[in-house]
Design a protein around this motif. Structure first.
Motif, PDB file in Angstrom:
ATOM      1  N   UNK A 238      11.107  -5.335  22.121  1.00  0.00           N
ATOM      2  CA  UNK A 238      10.528  -3.995  21.951  1.00  0.00           C
ATOM      3  C   UNK A 238       9.802  -3.955  20.611  1.00  0.00           C
ATOM      4  N   UNK A 239       8.705  -3.207  20.580  1.00  0.00           N
ATOM      5  CA  UNK A 239       7.938  -3.059  19.337  1.00  0.00           C
ATOM      6  C   UNK A 239       8.344  -1.805  18.584  1.00  0.00           C
ATOM      7  N   UNK A 240       8.182  -1.886  17.247  1.00  0.00           N
ATOM      8  CA  UNK A 240       8.156  -0.644  16.478  1.00  0.00           C
ATOM      9  C   UNK A 240       6.753  -0.495  15.906  1.00  0.00           C
ATOM     10  N   UNK A 241       6.074  -1.635  15.737  1.00  0.00           N
ATOM     11  CA  UNK A 241       4.683  -1.614  15.282  1.00  0.00           C
ATOM     12  C   UNK A 241       4.495  -2.417  14.014  1.00  0.00           C
ATOM     13  N   UNK A 242       3.451  -2.090  13.270  1.00  0.00           N
ATOM     14  CA  UNK A 242       3.194  -2.789  12.004  1.00  0.00           C
ATOM     15  C   UNK A 242       3.679  -1.931  10.841  1.00  0.00           C
ATOM     16  N   UNK A 243       4.149  -2.645   9.799  1.00  0.00           N
ATOM     17  CA  UNK A 243       4.707  -1.924   8.645  1.00  0.00           C
ATOM     18  C   UNK A 243       3.604  -1.478   7.692  1.00  0.00           C
ATOM     19  N   UNK A 244       3.880  -0.374   7.029  1.00  0.00           N
ATOM     20  CA  UNK A 244       2.998   0.180   6.005  1.00  0.00           C
ATOM     21  C   UNK A 244       3.850   0.339   4.743  1.00  0.00           C
ATOM     22  N   UNK A 245       3.176   0.446   3.578  1.00  0.00           N
ATOM     23  CA  UNK A 245       3.945   0.535   2.326  1.00  0.00           C
ATOM     24  C   UNK A 245       3.839   1.905   1.700  1.00  0.00           C
ATOM     25  N   UNK A 246       4.972   2.402   1.235  1.00  0.00           N
ATOM     26  CA  UNK A 246       4.947   3.687   0.525  1.00  0.00           C
ATOM     27  C   UNK A 246       5.708   3.545  -0.787  1.00  0.00           C
ATOM     28  N   UNK A 247       5.374   4.389  -1.744  1.00  0.00           N
ATOM     29  CA  UNK A 247       6.131   4.407  -3.002  1.00  0.00           C
ATOM     30  C   UNK A 247       5.850   5.701  -3.748  1.00  0.00           C
ATOM     31  N   UNK A 248       6.591   5.894  -4.836  1.00  0.00           N
ATOM     32  CA  UNK A 248       6.461   7.160  -5.562  1.00  0.00           C
ATOM     33  C   UNK A 248       5.752   6.972  -6.909  1.00  0.00           C
ATOM     34  N   UNK A 249       5.368   5.733  -7.259  1.00  0.00           N
ATOM     35  CA  UNK A 249       4.846   5.480  -8.605  1.00  0.00           C
ATOM     36  C   UNK A 249       3.321   5.535  -8.684  1.00  0.00           C
ATOM     37  N   UNK A 250       2.665   4.787  -7.810  1.00  0.00           N
ATOM     38  CA  UNK A 250       1.199   4.714  -7.886  1.00  0.00           C
ATOM     39  C   UNK A 250       0.615   4.336  -6.522  1.00  0.00           C
ATOM     40  N   UNK A 251      -0.665   4.656  -6.328  1.00  0.00           N
ATOM     41  CA  UNK A 251      -1.285   4.231  -5.060  1.00  0.00           C
ATOM     42  C   UNK A 251      -1.406   2.713  -5.012  1.00  0.00           C
ATOM     43  N   UNK A 252      -1.214   2.142  -3.844  1.00  0.00           N
ATOM     44  CA  UNK A 252      -1.366   0.684  -3.697  1.00  0.00           C
ATOM     45  C   UNK A 252      -2.703   0.423  -2.996  1.00  0.00           C
ATOM     46  N   UNK A 253      -3.678  -0.012  -3.784  1.00  0.00           N
ATOM     47  CA  UNK A 253      -4.990  -0.354  -3.221  1.00  0.00           C
ATOM     48  C   UNK A 253      -5.152  -1.868  -3.190  1.00  0.00           C
ATOM     49  N   UNK A 254      -4.562  -2.498  -4.200  1.00  0.00           N
ATOM     50  CA  UNK A 254      -4.651  -3.949  -4.359  1.00  0.00           C
ATOM     51  C   UNK A 254      -3.224  -4.469  -4.407  1.00  0.00           C
ATOM     52  N   UNK A 255      -3.024  -5.752  -4.018  1.00  0.00           N
ATOM     53  CA  UNK A 255      -1.621  -6.246  -4.059  1.00  0.00           C
ATOM     54  C   UNK A 255      -1.048  -6.257  -5.471  1.00  0.00           C
ATOM     55  N   UNK A 256      -1.917  -6.293  -6.482  1.00  0.00           N
ATOM     56  CA  UNK A 256      -1.390  -6.261  -7.865  1.00  0.00           C
ATOM     57  C   UNK A 256      -0.727  -4.913  -8.186  1.00  0.00           C
ATOM     58  N   UNK A 257      -1.088  -3.883  -7.427  1.00  0.00           N
ATOM     59  CA  UNK A 257      -0.472  -2.559  -7.661  1.00  0.00           C
ATOM     60  C   UNK A 257       1.017  -2.547  -7.291  1.00  0.00           C
ATOM     61  N   UNK A 258       1.444  -3.593  -6.585  1.00  0.00           N
ATOM     62  CA  UNK A 258       2.852  -3.645  -6.147  1.00  0.00           C
ATOM     63  C   UNK A 258       3.756  -4.185  -7.273  1.00  0.00           C
ATOM     64  N   UNK A 259       3.112  -4.831  -8.242  1.00  0.00           N
ATOM     65  CA  UNK A 259       3.859  -5.427  -9.368  1.00  0.00           C
ATOM     66  C   UNK A 259       4.830  -4.430  -9.992  1.00  0.00           C
ATOM     67  N   UNK A 260       6.017  -4.886 -10.261  1.00  0.00           N
ATOM     68  CA  UNK A 260       7.079  -4.129 -10.955  1.00  0.00           C
ATOM     69  C   UNK A 260       7.668  -2.964 -10.130  1.00  0.00           C
ATOM     70  N   UNK A 261       7.195  -2.793  -8.921  1.00  0.00           N
ATOM     71  CA  UNK A 261       7.813  -1.743  -8.094  1.00  0.00           C
ATOM     72  C   UNK A 261       9.118  -2.280  -7.503  1.00  0.00           C
TER      73      UNK A 261
END
Ligand code: LMR
Length: 349
Positions: A161-184
């Protein structure tokens, strides 16, 4: 006097005998198709436990399966569905299945990596670009080998069974580039590849049960998380997050698993009914997932309650390239066999 006593005893005996005469005259053949009348011990009860909400693809498919099976077996097979981790939570359902306390579960495939580590191929970011690619891969020899390997752990995978594709959320900053994920600090499901996916970007992955995600986000022990849209909204996770990136970076799906010993103990006609019903429900679930994910995205767009960002096709290609070391890590540990079978590496002839 004694005549009265004998008469009394005779009447009593007669009164006790009537129900027995009636009972004996009602043979099982008189209600072969009225299984609703039977007690739980006489029916075939299958307890199905899962951790997500009722209105998610998994929650709805579990209920649909239970309804169809009841109807088709005239009530003889009763599938009891326990949702939201109410009966067993993430860390508990696998043990409950192996003890035989429940007979059916549908864990996210990432949670099976503890048993069959190479099944983490499903977790590789951008391993699949559509749900059809996932379905195609499962049917390959490599995909079927992975499914077979679950049997060594007394697990019989009857459906995907599918749930689908994952998306990323957070409360610190928008993630536009993978470098924005640093330190989260990011909540993940238990999987080596998922851990590396975040640590290789300089983020801090933390494993938590699905039912703990809301609380941990609320407490601030994690900044963000990755999940499918229906999981994000059904658990109200998005109300605690400020930024959501539609990255479609990883697949989240489930193998629907029977305890293998239980499966082997079933009569052939029961196995056939369950197999055919699962085939039908799987088709239905795949379509439902697409529809629910579209509707949920619409709902999030309309609510204006979270800042949304969509990765472009070029962004996604760039992210995919950035994750190549994870593919090398996978190959070093589990060889080429599974990676080479991924649809994205097949050349059209
Ligand atoms: C999660 O833990 O995030 C998911 O596995 C929940 C689920 O079963 O979809």
């Amino acid at each position: 006097m004694w005549m009265k006593r004998v008469l009394g005893i005779f009447i009593l005996c007669f009164l006790f005998t009537i129900p027995w005469i009636l009972l004996v005259s009602i043979q099982p053949e008189d209600y072969p198709y009225d299984y609703e009348q039977l007690s739980e011990n006489e029916r075939l009860v299958i307890r199905f436990s899962h951790v997500v909400g009722e209105d998610t693809p998994k929650g709805m498919a579990a209920r649909k399966f239970a309804e169809l099976v009841k109807e088709r077996s005239n009530g003889y097979i009763e599938v009891q569905v326990f949702s939201n981790g109410n009966l067993y939570k993430d860390g508990e359902e696998m043990n409950a299945l192996s003890r035989g306390d429940i007979q059916l579960i549908a864990p996210a495939i990432s949670k099976l990596t503890e048993y069959v580590p190479e099944i983490s191929i499903f977790d590789l970011p951008y391993a699949f670009h559509s749900l059809d690619e996932v379905h195609e891969f499962v049917e390959t020899k490599a995909g079927q080998t992975l499914v077979e390997r679950l049997k060594a752990h007394n697990l019989y995978a009857i459906s995907l069974w599918d749930s689908g594709f994952k998306q990323m959320s957070n409360r610190i900053r928008p993630i536009h580039h993978y470098d924005d994920i640093k330190r989260l600090t990011m909540r993940i499901m238990p999987s080596d590849i998922l851990e590396k996916q975040f640590s290789s970007l300089g983020a801090f992955p933390k494993k938590y049960d699905f039912n703990a995600v809301y609380n941990e986000l609320q407490k601030g022990s994690v900044d963000g998380q990755e999940n499918t849209l229906t999981n994000i909204t059904s658990k109200n996770i998005y109300s605690l997050q400020d930024y959501l990136t539609i990255s479609n970076h990883g697949y989240l799906g489930y193998f629907v698993l029977f305890n293998l010993d239980f499966w082997n103990s079933l009569d052939e006609d029961v196995k056939q009914l369950l197999t055919e019903t699962f085939q039908e429900v799987q088709e239905w679930e795949w379509k439902l997932t697409n529809q629910l994910n579209k509707e949920t995205l619409q709902k999030i767009e309309n609510c204006g309650c979270i800042e949304l960002h969509y990765l472009s096709q070029e962004d996604m290609l760039e992210w995919e390239k950035r994750f190549e070391p994870l593919y090398n890590y996978y190959k070093q540990n589990y060889g080429d066999e599974f990676i080479n079978a991924l649809p994205k590496y097949q050349t059209d002839t």
